[in-house]
Design a protein around this motif. Structure first.
Motif, short mmCIF file in Angstrom:
data_model
loop_
_atom_site.label_atom_id
_atom_site.label_comp_id
_atom_site.label_asym_id
_atom_site.label_seq_id
_atom_site.Cartn_x
_atom_site.Cartn_y
_atom_site.Cartn_z
N ASP A 56 18.30 -3.49 52.30
CA ASP A 56 19.03 -1.98 52.03
C ASP A 56 18.24 -1.32 52.84
O ASP A 56 17.21 -1.57 53.91
N GLY A 57 18.52 0.31 52.98
CA GLY A 57 17.91 1.05 54.13
C GLY A 57 16.42 1.02 53.45
O GLY A 57 14.94 1.53 54.37
N ASP A 58 16.29 0.79 52.17
CA ASP A 58 14.73 0.84 51.52
C ASP A 58 13.87 -0.19 51.40
O ASP A 58 12.38 -0.81 51.14
N ALA A 59 14.52 -1.30 51.77
CA ALA A 59 13.74 -2.66 51.93
C ALA A 59 13.88 -3.52 53.86
O ALA A 59 14.60 -3.89 54.09
N ARG A 119 4.98 -5.10 44.96
CA ARG A 119 5.51 -4.74 46.61
C ARG A 119 5.38 -5.71 47.37
O ARG A 119 4.83 -5.69 48.51
#
Length: 195
Positions: A56-59, A119
């Motif tokens: 997604d937008g954060d990955a 992370r």
């Protein structure tokens, strides 16, 4: 023309997510992965399905050389996931590898930190052969006794890579091996020997 994504985005993504989570929770087990995606070549349907379910937008996504050469692949993934495509493997949350025999060294990808081991990157490798009837011996969390797993093609030094990756636990990368209609996982907590 942009290739379509999941026919039923919510339920299809949930089904793929469940298969991935089950594979990570029970290393060495082969999970069914039903998908009717027809992504642009050389992105295969299983790599596409995992990317659409997880990124997604954060990955951010990293693509191997074969995938990165295709503007249609990048366009498909950006449109359907909202994820940024990065050229730097250390920035990627997920790496899609269509040619696993040429997979870069695992150390090039995010390993997490002692405080934030989550992370790290997850590598998704497209393999043509995947079996739990022979191959490496797997031991560790989520495995009763031991399990077997074989996959091909893979780098010639794969067993050494997996040993180094496991030695760095809780840091390290996780692997998803995706073949036609199925997948298996090798989380960093799994010890892989023999085979």
């Amino acid at each position: 023309m942009l290739a379509r994504g999941f026919a039923d985005p919510v339920h299809d993504a949930q089904g793929v997510f469940r298969a991935v989570m089950d594979a990570l929770a029970r290393p060495g087990t082969i999970q069914p992965l039903a998908t009717d995606l027809d992504p642009p070549a050389p992105l295969d349907p299983e790599l596409a399905a995992v990317a659409l379910a997880l990124a997604d937008g954060d990955a951010p996504l990293w693509l191997d050389a074969a995938l990165a050469r295709s503007p249609a692949v990048a366009g498909f993934l950006r449109f359907h996931t909202g994820a940024r495509i990065t050229e730097n493997p250390a920035e990627a949350a997920f790496a899609l590898v269509s040619d696993p025999a040429a997979c870069p060294e695992f150390g090039m990808f995010a390993q997490g930190t002692p405080a934030y081991p989550d992370r790290s990157a997850t590598l998704v490798l497209a393999v043509s052969d995947l079996s739990d009837r022979a191959g490496w011996r797997l031991d560790g969390p989520g495995i009763r006794g031991s399990a077997l797993l074989a996959a091909a093609p893979l780098p010639a030094d794969m067993l050494d890579r997996l040993a180094r990756n496991h030695a760095g636990f809780p840091q390290g990368i996780d692997l998803i091996l995706a073949a036609a209609g199925r997948l298996a996982a090798l989380p960093r907590s799994t010890r892989v020997t023999g085979g």
